[in-house]
Design a protein around this motif. Structure first.
Motif, PDB file in Angstrom:
ATOM      1  N   LYS A 183       2.439   2.203  -3.496  1.00 23.99           N
ATOM      2  CA  LYS A 183       1.531   2.695  -3.895  1.00 23.99           C
ATOM      3  C   LYS A 183       0.730   3.957  -3.692  1.00 23.99           C
ATOM      4  O   LYS A 183       0.883   4.607  -4.951  1.00 23.99           O
ATOM      5  N   GLU A 184       0.631   4.341  -3.105  1.00 25.77           N
ATOM      6  CA  GLU A 184       0.101   5.762  -2.738  1.00 25.77           C
ATOM      7  C   GLU A 184       0.841   6.617  -3.309  1.00 25.77           C
ATOM      8  O   GLU A 184       1.404   7.681  -3.681  1.00 25.77           O
ATOM      9  N   LYS A 195       1.093  -0.943  -0.071  1.00 25.88           N
ATOM     10  CA  LYS A 195       0.221  -0.314   0.189  1.00 25.88           C
ATOM     11  C   LYS A 195       0.415   1.169   0.127  1.00 25.88           C
ATOM     12  O   LYS A 195       0.693   2.281  -0.932  1.00 25.88           O
TER      13      LYS A 195
END
Lengths: 334, 334
Positions: free
Chosen positions: A34-35, A31
């Motif tokens: 990804k961010e 995550k």
DNA sequence: TTGTAGGCGTTATCAC
DNA sequence: GTGATAACGCCTACAA
């Protein structure tokens, strides 16, 4: 300067492959990164380059259509634009593009299709009508290039196609006319060798059989084409015989318009006249012409769907799709 | 297996760069090797990959068109397909492809154009009509993305566009009507804010001036749109005033059709009625409607020409092009 | 989970 | 004239 995947990678402090994975929504990605990547993309206003992507993964995300320019009349114009709209609708929803071209002659058509395939610009091709002994179909089949046909082809084996059920819609309409109390329906068609004509004639016959009505061959008039004059002439000849009739079922609005013209001239009144295609002109007739709308837009939509889905490996149970017609009742339906 | 430039190079015993040069018809190449390369190409049936080519030289050889789906009536259908045909014609001659899409709403339109530009799928974009305060034009201008507009835009500076000379064609037609001996021409137009309407009105006025005829504002009727009903209503109101008139000049065939309908109902005869666009319906009126053909196909052709030529660095003296209209005289021209 | 590196099929820029 | 070779921008093994 163009911002590329490299810039994004640098900005997000990851490798290009990571960015690529984020873009393709890969599973294996934390995550956090990804961010970070998304942030970088946003910050740099990065847009993936479709060309480079195509080259790398051998997918064009593009379909080709060839429009026959031979018949640039009202009907085809209407049909083509509607079908193209339908195709565009589904294509857009699947992020596909469509490229088109008009062919001046049939020879051109094959050449153009050849070019389209060879240059590997498109993943698949959509043919806008099936002719008998269609050379383009032969060509594409042999080349194993993905394609779909609007209009049932002669050989349907293993090829994608969409069409109306011309037998059914003809049957239903004739049945409706009979049920309305009409005793004698004249059949007027064009293009004797086309499947469409044959199917609609069979629907006509079947409706008579089912309702226990005899029909004579005298009432079946088939011309060579679907122009106004043909309709006009066919009904003119028929009128000379002084046969009684109370309905005219035509396989094409333009034929119907020719028929109505003659009927008006001869002051033959209250005869039901119906056509096919529901062209814009239909509402401008007096009386307004009843017609079967063949849903060109849906035909296009499903053609694109069949083709794209098969390219994407989405399982459609069928290799073809039947689009339902809709009878539009207007004043000519006495 | 796909045959690539490498295979050709190997076969012809040259370097890939040489093959590439042969393909692009480079000067510096000996006849001998040229022949060898061509032979190899033929033998292996090699077809260059357009995608790879695009990636390497940053040229797509592809144009994009966005069709507004808002107005899918007879006129636009006819206009669009004709314009698209014209574009296709020139594009093909220059080895360009065209990709199209229908936008459902205006919002869609910009989104789609944005995508087209960003994904770098096309070299240029063709807009099929100019509206006032056109956001897409703003967008493309700011982005410095090549484009052409069919229909003169508000600001013409530094942008490519094609259009008819609406002033001139209106002037000429009105002049013709006057010269035919008509004393009082009613002007019926739609869409008051569109340049087209304004230009055609000015043509009307100028024709009167030049011929030394007065016209009163009473004879200039402008509705909000170009539908049949508008034409019908405008002429209906006018008829109530019991003014004399012997011609009706409309800015649109559909308006004209509405007018003719009312005139027929009121048994007003031998009044000249003219329209614009020369839609297929015109020949189906009684009397057949005289109309100005705006040459949609040529508009498309020149739009593509302007855009492609500018992309290719071919010098066109002008940034715009005017397509001549053609008046089609039919029975309604009393 | 992430990075490295090679490849997709051309064209373009150097050398030679 | 011709040949290496590096882009073009992205994807995808494979490695780590």
């Amino acid at each position: 300067m163009k911002v590329t995947i490299k810039d994004v990678a640098k900005e997000a402090k990851v490798a290009t492959s990571t960015v690529s994975r984020v873009l393709s929504n890969s599973e294996k990605i934390s995550k956090d990164t990804k961010e970070r990547v998304y942030e970088a993309i946003k910050k740099l206003n990065y847009k993936p380059n479709a060309i480079a992507r195509s080259l790398a993964n051998n997918k064009r995300h593009m379909l080709g259509v060839v429009l026959p320019s031979e018949a640039q009349d009202m009907i085809s114009n209407h049909f083509f634009i509607e079908a193209m709209k339908g195709m565009s609708l589904y294509a857009q929803s699947m992020n596909y593009f469509i490229t088109y071209a008009f062919s001046k002659e049939e020879k051109d058509e094959i050449l153009y299709i050849e070019e389209l395939c060879n240059s590997s610009l498109v993943d698949g091709i959509c043919l806008l009508r099936a002719k008998e002994k269609d050379k383009t179909i032969e060509f594409l089949k042999e080349k194993k290039f993905p394609f779909v046909v609007i209009g049932r082809p002669e050989e349907t084996e293993n090829i994608l196609w969409v069409d109306n059920d011309n037998f059914k819609s003809s049957f239903e309409l004739n049945d409706k006319i009979i049920k309305r109390g009409k005793k004698k329906i004249v059949f007027i068609g064009g293009r004797p060798h086309w499947n469409v004509t044959k199917d609609r004639l069979n629907g006509y016959k079947m409706a008579h059989e089912v309702n226990g009505i005899n029909f004579s061959k005298e009432n079946i008039l088939i011309g060579e084409d679907c122009c106004e004059e043909t309709g006009y002439k066919l009904i003119s000849n028929y009128l000379k015989k002084k046969n009684k009739f109370d309905a005219v079922f035509t396989t094409d609005d333009v034929l119907a318009i020719g028929v109505m013209k003659k009927l008006k001239e001869e002051k033959v009144e209250e005869v039901t006249v119906t056509g096919f295609n529901d062209i814009p002109l239909a509402t401008y007739q007096t009386p307004t012409l009843s017609s079967v709308n063949i849903k060109a837009q849906e035909l296009g939509y499903w053609a694109a769907k069949l083709l794209i889905d098969s390219l994407e490996g989405i399982n459609n149970p069928n290799k073809h799709f039947i689009v339902d017609c809709e009878f539009i009742k207007r004043d000519s339906f006495y």
